[in-house]
Design a protein around this motif. Sequence first.
Motif, mmCIF file in Angstrom:
data_model
loop_
_atom_site.group_PDB
_atom_site.id
_atom_site.type_symbol
_atom_site.label_atom_id
_atom_site.label_comp_id
_atom_site.label_asym_id
_atom_site.label_seq_id
_atom_site.Cartn_x
_atom_site.Cartn_y
_atom_site.Cartn_z
ATOM 1 N N GLN A 124 0.811 -1.215 0.000
ATOM 2 C CA GLN A 124 0.000 0.000 0.000
ATOM 3 C C GLN A 124 0.847 1.269 0.000
ATOM 4 N N THR A 125 2.150 1.132 0.177
ATOM 5 C CA THR A 125 3.034 2.292 0.203
ATOM 6 C C THR A 125 4.109 2.130 -0.874
ATOM 7 N N SER A 126 4.689 3.242 -1.267
ATOM 8 C CA SER A 126 5.711 3.220 -2.307
ATOM 9 C C SER A 126 6.991 2.597 -1.774
ATOM 10 N N GLU A 127 7.700 1.860 -2.635
ATOM 11 C CA GLU A 127 8.939 1.207 -2.221
ATOM 12 C C GLU A 127 10.135 2.143 -2.311
ATOM 13 N N ARG A 128 9.990 3.239 -3.041
ATOM 14 C CA ARG A 128 11.077 4.219 -3.151
ATOM 15 C C ARG A 128 10.474 5.562 -3.520
ATOM 16 N N THR A 378 -9.807 14.389 -4.316
ATOM 17 C CA THR A 378 -9.329 14.860 -3.022
ATOM 18 C C THR A 378 -8.244 13.970 -2.419
ATOM 19 N N GLN A 379 -8.104 12.737 -2.889
ATOM 20 C CA GLN A 379 -7.190 11.795 -2.222
ATOM 21 C C GLN A 379 -5.826 11.700 -2.893
ATOM 22 N N ASN A 380 -5.717 12.134 -4.160
ATOM 23 C CA ASN A 380 -4.435 12.082 -4.887
ATOM 24 C C ASN A 380 -3.821 10.680 -4.828
ATOM 25 N N GLN A 381 -4.634 9.674 -5.136
ATOM 26 C CA GLN A 381 -4.236 8.276 -4.953
ATOM 27 C C GLN A 381 -4.087 7.576 -6.286
ATOM 28 N N LEU A 382 -3.493 6.384 -6.222
ATOM 29 C CA LEU A 382 -3.503 5.440 -7.337
ATOM 30 C C LEU A 382 -4.479 4.324 -6.965
ATOM 31 N N THR A 383 -5.318 3.931 -7.893
ATOM 32 C CA THR A 383 -6.334 2.907 -7.622
ATOM 33 C C THR A 383 -6.164 1.756 -8.603
ATOM 34 N N LEU A 384 -6.142 0.536 -8.057
ATOM 35 C CA LEU A 384 -6.024 -0.673 -8.872
ATOM 36 C C LEU A 384 -7.406 -1.315 -8.975
ATOM 37 N N TRP A 385 -7.829 -1.576 -10.229
ATOM 38 C CA TRP A 385 -9.152 -2.129 -10.502
ATOM 39 C C TRP A 385 -9.017 -3.513 -11.135
ATOM 40 N N LYS A 386 -9.956 -4.381 -10.815
ATOM 41 C CA LYS A 386 -10.057 -5.690 -11.465
ATOM 42 C C LYS A 386 -10.970 -5.554 -12.675
ATOM 43 N N TYR A 387 -10.503 -6.004 -13.832
ATOM 44 C CA TYR A 387 -11.319 -5.914 -15.039
ATOM 45 C C TYR A 387 -11.875 -7.303 -15.388
ATOM 46 N N GLY A 398 0.087 8.321 -0.768
ATOM 47 C CA GLY A 398 1.406 8.842 -0.439
ATOM 48 C C GLY A 398 1.632 10.224 -1.018
ATOM 49 N N HIS A 399 1.125 10.436 -2.238
ATOM 50 C CA HIS A 399 1.248 11.757 -2.843
ATOM 51 C C HIS A 399 0.322 12.752 -2.146
ATOM 52 N N THR A 400 0.747 13.991 -2.082
ATOM 53 C CA THR A 400 -0.055 15.046 -1.451
ATOM 54 C C THR A 400 -0.587 16.039 -2.470
ATOM 55 N N SER A 401 -0.390 15.756 -3.741
ATOM 56 C CA SER A 401 -0.936 16.567 -4.817
ATOM 57 C C SER A 401 -1.335 15.630 -5.948
ATOM 58 N N ARG A 402 -2.072 16.137 -6.922
ATOM 59 C CA ARG A 402 -2.610 15.270 -7.974
ATOM 60 C C ARG A 402 -1.500 14.506 -8.690
ATOM 61 N N VAL A 403 -1.761 13.236 -8.954
ATOM 62 C CA VAL A 403 -0.778 12.340 -9.560
ATOM 63 C C VAL A 403 -0.920 12.461 -11.071
ATOM 64 N N LEU A 404 -0.131 13.352 -11.656
ATOM 65 C CA LEU A 404 -0.312 13.725 -13.049
ATOM 66 C C LEU A 404 0.256 12.710 -14.032
ATOM 67 N N TYR A 405 1.360 12.041 -13.655
ATOM 68 C CA TYR A 405 2.082 11.225 -14.628
ATOM 69 C C TYR A 405 2.360 9.834 -14.057
ATOM 70 N N ARG A 425 7.520 8.594 -7.115
ATOM 71 C CA ARG A 425 7.349 7.415 -6.278
ATOM 72 C C ARG A 425 7.273 6.154 -7.131
ATOM 73 N N PHE A 426 7.782 5.048 -6.560
ATOM 74 C CA PHE A 426 7.798 3.765 -7.257
ATOM 75 C C PHE A 426 6.940 2.775 -6.473
ATOM 76 N N TRP A 427 6.047 2.089 -7.191
ATOM 77 C CA TRP A 427 5.070 1.185 -6.571
ATOM 78 C C TRP A 427 5.204 -0.207 -7.172
ATOM 79 N N ASN A 428 5.318 -1.204 -6.321
ATOM 80 C CA ASN A 428 5.341 -2.603 -6.773
ATOM 81 C C ASN A 428 3.900 -3.107 -6.806
#
Length: 455
Positions: A124-128, A378-387, A398-405, A425-428
């Motif tokens: 749930q948190t970035s590895e780097r 409002t959350q500036n999060q990354l969300t993983l969805w099942k398709y 972890g980010h405190t502003s919009r995750v643009l890229y 940030r890097f996410w596994n």
Amino acid sequence: MDAGMNTSSHLKAQARFPLQEHFLPRKKSENLDRFIPNRSAMDFDYAHFALTEGRKGQDQAATVSSPSREAYRKQLAETMNLNRTRILAFRNKPQAPVELLPVEHSASLHQQPKSVKPRRYIPQTSERTLDAPDIVDDFYLNLLDWGSANVLAIALGHTVYLWDASSGSTSELVTIDEEKGPVTSINWAPDGRHVAVGLNNSEVQLWDSASNRQLRTLKGGHQSRVGALAWNNHILTTGGMDGQIVNNDVRVRSHVVETYSGHSQEVCGLKWSGSGQQLASGGNDNVVHIWDRSVASSNSTTQWLHRLEEHTSAVKALAWCPFQANLLATGGGGGDRTIKFWNAHTGACLNSLDTGSQVCSLLWSQNERELLSSHGFTQNQLTLWKYPSMVKMAELSGHTSRVLYMAQSPDGCTVASAAGDETLRFWNVFGVPETAKKPAPKAAHESFSHVNRIR
């Protein structure tokens, strides 16, 4: 229309080095374990006896006792359950398990192999986390890309930096002149060596990352900044604020070979399909176009294959599905907040999901039927969805502003995200590759200390 550039981040009290490890203070853990007696499991009458009368009886037995009296006392204590030594009880004894099935049936069930796939652990948190000072906080730009040679390219203001994921080393590729910059887009060629850099003055530069040498400059295709880039073999497709989409053949002098006109405002998203036959484009006019190369013409403006107008805000997030060729996912900005799925063959909208916040970027998993989205307020999060169920599997914060890229590693497992909070940030998020590859030999890069321009 989504919020564009945010310039408030340029005034900082203390300079930070680009792409250096960003450490967060950790709170000291406290041991809060306690033993709490279980009152319902305690015999208060016996406890009172043991503390008062029981001690008196032991003292008297020690002074005046005979073998027959001592034997009688022990037998009486055992009969009356007075041999207990504990006064406090901390846990009730567990009840005996209830046999729900006969032994022969339960044994046969244990012999059957499990068909349910174990659920993958998703951190749930970035590895780097790396510092990314001066990154432009602009929804319409594309300033991050991860090449096939495992090198990450990121534009910070007027400078393009390269971060080697195999060695962890950082180098500066180019710093653009003030009158031409800042950098507005960046994209690796399929070979992982050459990189295209779009500029604010409508030009596009091609660089060789191995020799740090500029190969050529593409001019004349646009009238204003180039915010979107997409490679298709030797064709570099560029999208500009002028609403034009241009196919450039980088092998020839007259590089403009096709022009797609259909957007009335800035083109902020470009993605070629896996086959290289269809191009998806998204713009600030809330429109998504699908173009087909088979009907392209260099003599006149090419007509789109499909014009999709269901979004109600700018469309920057585009992602072609790797396991279903005709499936395209698109994400809308702050006034739309939806992820939509399209049949690129018919142009039909297959599904639409309201995510509750601005959709900035989309990435498909290369190994599973999963989709990752990055968001703003409002959350500036990354969300993983099942398709295709679109069940939410995880939210990465972890980010405190919009995750643009966002950009995906060559093995498809790690995702890099850059935000207006000036962190990378890097996410596994997509797991570990089934066949672990040996790390590439570390290249001899200079240390970052030779770069004298920081901010």
